[in-house]
Write a protein that holds these residues in place. Structure first.
Motif, PDB file in Angstrom:
ATOM      1  N   THR A   1       4.620  -9.006   2.241  1.00  0.00           N
ATOM      2  CA  THR A   1       5.684  -8.959   3.240  1.00  0.00           C
ATOM      3  C   THR A   1       6.920  -8.273   2.673  1.00  0.00           C
ATOM      4  O   THR A   1       7.067  -8.123   1.453  1.00  0.00           O
ATOM      5  CB  THR A   1       6.066 -10.365   3.698  1.00  0.00           C
ATOM      6  N   TRP A   2       7.825  -7.911   3.573  1.00  0.00           N
ATOM      7  CA  TRP A   2       9.073  -7.302   3.123  1.00  0.00           C
ATOM      8  C   TRP A   2       9.860  -8.250   2.226  1.00  0.00           C
ATOM      9  O   TRP A   2      10.519  -7.813   1.272  1.00  0.00           O
ATOM     10  CB  TRP A   2       9.917  -6.884   4.320  1.00  0.00           C
TER      11      TRP A   2
ATOM     12  N   ILE B   1       8.541  -0.957  -2.560  1.00  0.00           N
ATOM     13  CA  ILE B   1       7.294  -1.618  -2.171  1.00  0.00           C
ATOM     14  C   ILE B   1       6.294  -1.339  -3.286  1.00  0.00           C
ATOM     15  O   ILE B   1       6.665  -1.274  -4.435  1.00  0.00           O
ATOM     16  CB  ILE B   1       6.801  -1.165  -0.782  1.00  0.00           C
TER      17      ILE B   1
ATOM     18  N   TYR C   1      17.783  -4.736   4.615  1.00  0.00           N
ATOM     19  CA  TYR C   1      17.130  -4.381   3.355  1.00  0.00           C
ATOM     20  C   TYR C   1      17.226  -2.883   3.110  1.00  0.00           C
ATOM     21  O   TYR C   1      17.458  -2.437   1.978  1.00  0.00           O
ATOM     22  CB  TYR C   1      15.674  -4.836   3.372  1.00  0.00           C
TER      23      TYR C   1
ATOM     24  N   TYR D   1       8.324  -7.984  -1.220  1.00  0.00           N
ATOM     25  CA  TYR D   1       8.690  -6.715  -1.836  1.00  0.00           C
ATOM     26  C   TYR D   1      10.142  -6.745  -2.312  1.00  0.00           C
ATOM     27  O   TYR D   1      10.455  -6.298  -3.419  1.00  0.00           O
ATOM     28  CB  TYR D   1       8.512  -5.562  -0.841  1.00  0.00           C
ATOM     29  N   ARG D   2      11.031  -7.272  -1.466  1.00  0.00           N
ATOM     30  CA  ARG D   2      12.449  -7.279  -1.813  1.00  0.00           C
ATOM     31  C   ARG D   2      12.711  -8.119  -3.058  1.00  0.00           C
ATOM     32  O   ARG D   2      13.396  -7.683  -3.989  1.00  0.00           O
ATOM     33  CB  ARG D   2      13.273  -7.827  -0.640  1.00  0.00           C
TER      34      ARG D   2
ATOM     35  N   THR E   1       4.911   0.369   7.905  1.00  0.00           N
ATOM     36  CA  THR E   1       4.923  -0.995   8.424  1.00  0.00           C
ATOM     37  C   THR E   1       4.094  -1.890   7.516  1.00  0.00           C
ATOM     38  O   THR E   1       3.063  -1.467   6.977  1.00  0.00           O
ATOM     39  CB  THR E   1       4.360  -1.064   9.855  1.00  0.00           C
ATOM     40  N   TYR E   2       4.546  -3.146   7.368  1.00  0.00           N
ATOM     41  CA  TYR E   2       3.912  -4.096   6.457  1.00  0.00           C
ATOM     42  C   TYR E   2       3.880  -5.472   7.110  1.00  0.00           C
ATOM     43  O   TYR E   2       4.606  -5.731   8.082  1.00  0.00           O
ATOM     44  CB  TYR E   2       4.655  -4.105   5.115  1.00  0.00           C
TER      45      TYR E   2
ATOM     46  N   GLN F   1       8.456  -2.760  10.566  1.00  0.00           N
ATOM     47  CA  GLN F   1       9.171  -1.790   9.743  1.00  0.00           C
ATOM     48  C   GLN F   1      10.203  -2.497   8.884  1.00  0.00           C
ATOM     49  O   GLN F   1      10.489  -3.683   9.057  1.00  0.00           O
ATOM     50  CB  GLN F   1       9.831  -0.737  10.622  1.00  0.00           C
ATOM     51  N   ILE F   2      10.780  -1.734   7.970  1.00  0.00           N
ATOM     52  CA  ILE F   2      11.732  -2.300   7.034  1.00  0.00           C
ATOM     53  C   ILE F   2      12.918  -2.925   7.774  1.00  0.00           C
ATOM     54  O   ILE F   2      13.482  -2.317   8.697  1.00  0.00           O
ATOM     55  CB  ILE F   2      12.217  -1.225   6.041  1.00  0.00           C
TER      56      ILE F   2
END
Length: 734
Positions: free
Chosen positions: A290-291, A283, A343, A294-295, A327-328, A338-339
């Protein structure tokens, strides 16, 4: 994949106490921060089998007891970095945490804090981010340091280009001084008291990022300190997503920027005995993405780093707690989450794969041409417009890009002179290496592996004239040098060796720019732009500002065409320009690929299989991989990696695998990782299993498994227990 933790190939940093939920099972851990809990935190991580280091900030931290005078009876708030308006430059405001001017007394204070960590038994110490902001230099402590260093009264940094340059040189010197004194003193203490050879490392952003964000740091000067053992290259999505301009379009180019950032850090230590770890962060400090975002960007930085095989050690994550427990924002904007489980599994697969990147076989596909583009520490010294009446933009740290674009100098942030020389080549698949100009004089053979170099003094300056003697000899011996610059940079007029008697307002300097001195050494004193033969080599002068190459496609094409013509003139068909829309490298059985957008083709790049996709949480075996522009892949070549003896071996896993053993009836291993997390492993397995199970907390649980007869591999899916350990066994006979 089993290895001795003493190799320290992978590690992470964490300020929180040990917890099974974010025990990544790397080789070492950097316990962050010196407080009352430090010794207990160090001991807990040691008990879990880790090599333990300590990391702490050297420019900022909770140093209020020092600032308030509790240490020596004197307040030290005048040592906070201060901007032109008299405001402290802060790292945090609750509590107030200013960036510091590293004075002698501040160095003594940090040394006493570090002594506590040495007494606690850590094996290495990381002094993080020696940073002095370009818009600083106005505090009383800095004014005192100016008078001692320059033997003249302080001059406001915004007063002239010369004042700004001198202020930045002093900032760099001050951090070099404090690190040298601090590390030497603590190494002596550890050896005398405990008979222990203590190591010191400096986690630092890349020279490219520090220059772009307008921060001054010692960077290559630390190579001259015997007390410094190496670096961590702090490169991640947060630095690499900083927008830049290519062919007239300003946008985020995370892969390309990361490629250049990791490249300059690889070059920083090339040919030395200094250790370099490359950092990745799943991150970043900006918590508003968002996840999925980030990914996508994390994978770009991982691939960019792996395209530089001179480094095979990694900090796999800072702050795993904020990754696995934080958390994002959700994709639909309904709240935070959460993740995602898949991922998290992918992250662990990548992290453990990174520990196996020190491979004997490295092959770079279709890249006969490697171009070096010079950058220097002095790039950080001229990152403010030399206009005393111009608005004084604040600091940019990547966490509020929209706010900075509204209030700051976006054009200055772009760092277009550097990107104008690199992106036009990089986007056409040419291997570009940012070279440390300062290393030319440090290491006689530094340029030996390069045949094409690009240099401009419109955004950097040479520290010493002997750099030019080495460059001239390199050209005489057959090198191709492309010089870009129109001598328009106001910083050419600073007090420097090419202006030995220069004073403010004086005309007719010895040389109107350092370029003039370089050209004199090349025998080109009276030559104009274009291609000129020099000995066995060649010099091409492009008499324009390097930032011009970012403004349009025509500008980028001009640079590319000049490189082509220079190569053809010197080497003919021997060293050809071959544009391609991708980068590809093989490191042992691993294939690393990035397909470029804004490049020469929009077609997909096809990789024939069988390959294991290491970015897939299920480690799928693929008969081929098709990548679109803007996509990256980390693959495992099943045929290349297959063991010749036919024995069981691990292809990839989201666990630390230990104790792998094979018998007549099957095989078993111990898998270690964060508590209760879904884990996967794919192994070579010459026969189809009959059953699989794992044991956690004395419970026996069936393993979900899938046999792939074509590749002779098996996929196992299980979970780490509360104690971070699962004992997996597979049977192929009853």
């Amino acid at each position: 994949m089993a290895r001795d933790r003493k190799e320290e190939r992978t590690g992470f940093q964490e300020s929180a106490p040990y917890h099974a939920d974010y025990d990544l099972q790397t080789d070492f851990v950097m316990v962050y921060g010196i407080d009352e809990s430090m010794q207990e935190r160090i001991q807990k991580w040691k008990e879990k089998g880790y090599i333990v280091h300590l990391m702490t900030g050297v420019a900022w931290g909770t140093y209020n007891n020092y600032l308030d005078g509790e240490i020596d009876g004197e307040t030290h708030w005048d040592e906070a970095q201060t901007d032109r308006q008299g405001n402290m430059i802060l790292h945090g405001d609750k509590p107030v945490i200013p960036y510091m001017v590293p004075t002698i007394s501040f160095g003594h204070y940090i040394a006493e804090r570090i002594r506590l960590a040495v007494d606690a038994g850590v094996e290495a110490i990381h002094l993080e981010e020696p940073e002095f902001w370009v818009n600083g230099g106005y505090s009383e402590a800095f004014k005192r340091e100016w008078r001692l260093y320059y033997k003249e009264h302080w001059i406001p940094p915004h007063a002239s280009p010369d004042a700004q340059f001198r202020a930045s040189k002093l900032k760099s010197y001050l951090y070099t001084r404090v690190l040298d004194r601090l590390c030497a003193e603590m190494k002596d203490y550890a050896l005398k008291r405990y008979g222990r050879v203590l190591r010191f490392y400096v986690p630092t952003h890349s020279l490219i990022n520090y220059t772009q964000w307008r921060i001054v740091s010692p960077q290559s000067q630390l190579l001259e300190l015997p007390s410094i053992d190496g670096y961590i290259a702090q490169i991640w999505t947060g630095t690499s997503r900083t927008p830049n301009v290519y062919e007239g379009k300003r946008k985020e180019r995370t892969f390309e920027t990361a490629y250049l950032e990791y490249g300059v850090m690889q070059e920083l230590v090339r040919g030395t005995d200094r250790r370099m770890w490359f950092l990745h962060d799943p991150i970043e400090d900006n918590p508003n993405y968002t996840w999925a975002d980030y990914r996508q960007n994390y994978l770009k930085t991982v691939v960019a780093s792996l395209l530089h095989p001179g480094v095979a050690h990694y900090e796999v994550s800072p702050w795993p707690r904020r990754i696995l427990q934080g958390t994002y924002p959700s994709e639909d904007g309904s709240g935070k989450e959460q993740i995602p489980s898949d991922y998290a599994t992918t992250l662990l697969q990548v992290m453990h794969t990174l520990g196996n990147m020190d491979q004997d076989v490295v092959e770079t596909a279709e890249e006969p041409l490697q171009v070096g583009v010079f950058i220097a520490d002095s790039a950080m010294f001229q990152r403010m417009k030399p206009d005393p009446n111009a608005p004084h933009a604040g600091k940019y740290d990547g966490t509020d890009p929209e706010g900075f674009q509204e209030d700051g100098d976006t054009e200055m942030l772009d760092f277009s002179p550097f990107y104008g020389l690199t992106l036009p080549l990089l986007k056409h698949g040419i291997s570009v290496r940012p070279l440390q100009l300062d290393n030319v004089r440090r290491y006689p053979g530094y340029l030996a592996s390069y045949r094409v170099l690009i240099l401009s003094y419109e955004f950097i300056k040479p520290e010493y004239p002997d750099i030019h003697y080495a460059l001239a000899q390199w050209v005489q011996d057959g090198g191709a040098l492309i010089y870009v610059g129109d001598d328009s940079d106001p910083y050419h007029n600073i007090r420097a060796w090419w202006n030995p008697d220069r004073k403010e307002g004086q005309s007719d300097p010895a040389y109107n720019s350092p370029r003039a001195h370089l050209f004199e050494q090349l025998g080109l004193k009276d030559k104009r732009e274009g291609i000129n033969k020099v000995g066995k080599g060649i010099v091409c002068w492009l008499n324009e500002h390097p930032a011009d190459f970012t403004l349009s496609k025509a500008g980028a094409d001009r640079l590319r065409q000049s490189v082509k013509e220079t190569l053809e003139t010197l080497h003919g068909p021997e060293l050809q320009w071959k544009s391609k829309p991708y980068f590809k490298i093989r490191r042992g059985p691993y294939l690393i690929v990035s397909v470029l957008d804004e490049s020469v083709s929009e077609e997909r790049v096809i990789i024939p299989g069988p390959m294991v996709d290491l970015f897939d949480s299920e480690l799928s075996v693929l008969s081929q991989v098709a990548l679109k522009p803007g996509e990256q892949a980390l693959l495992y070549d099943i045929k290349a990696g297959r063991p010749t003896d036919g024995k069981i071996s691990v292809i990839a896993a989201s666990s630390r695998i230990e104790g792998l053993s094979e018998s007549a009836t099957g095989f078993r291993f111990v898998a270690k990782g964060p508590a209760n997390m879904k884990a996967t492993a794919r192994l070579y397995c010459k026969v189809r299993p009959l059953s699989a199970q794992y044991v956690v907390q004395e419970r026996t649980v069936p393993v979900v498994w899938e046999w792939n007869p074509d590749s002779k591999t098996v996929l196992l899916q299980y979970e780490h227990g509360d104690e971070n350990k699962a004992e997996v066994s597979v049977r192929w006979t009853s």
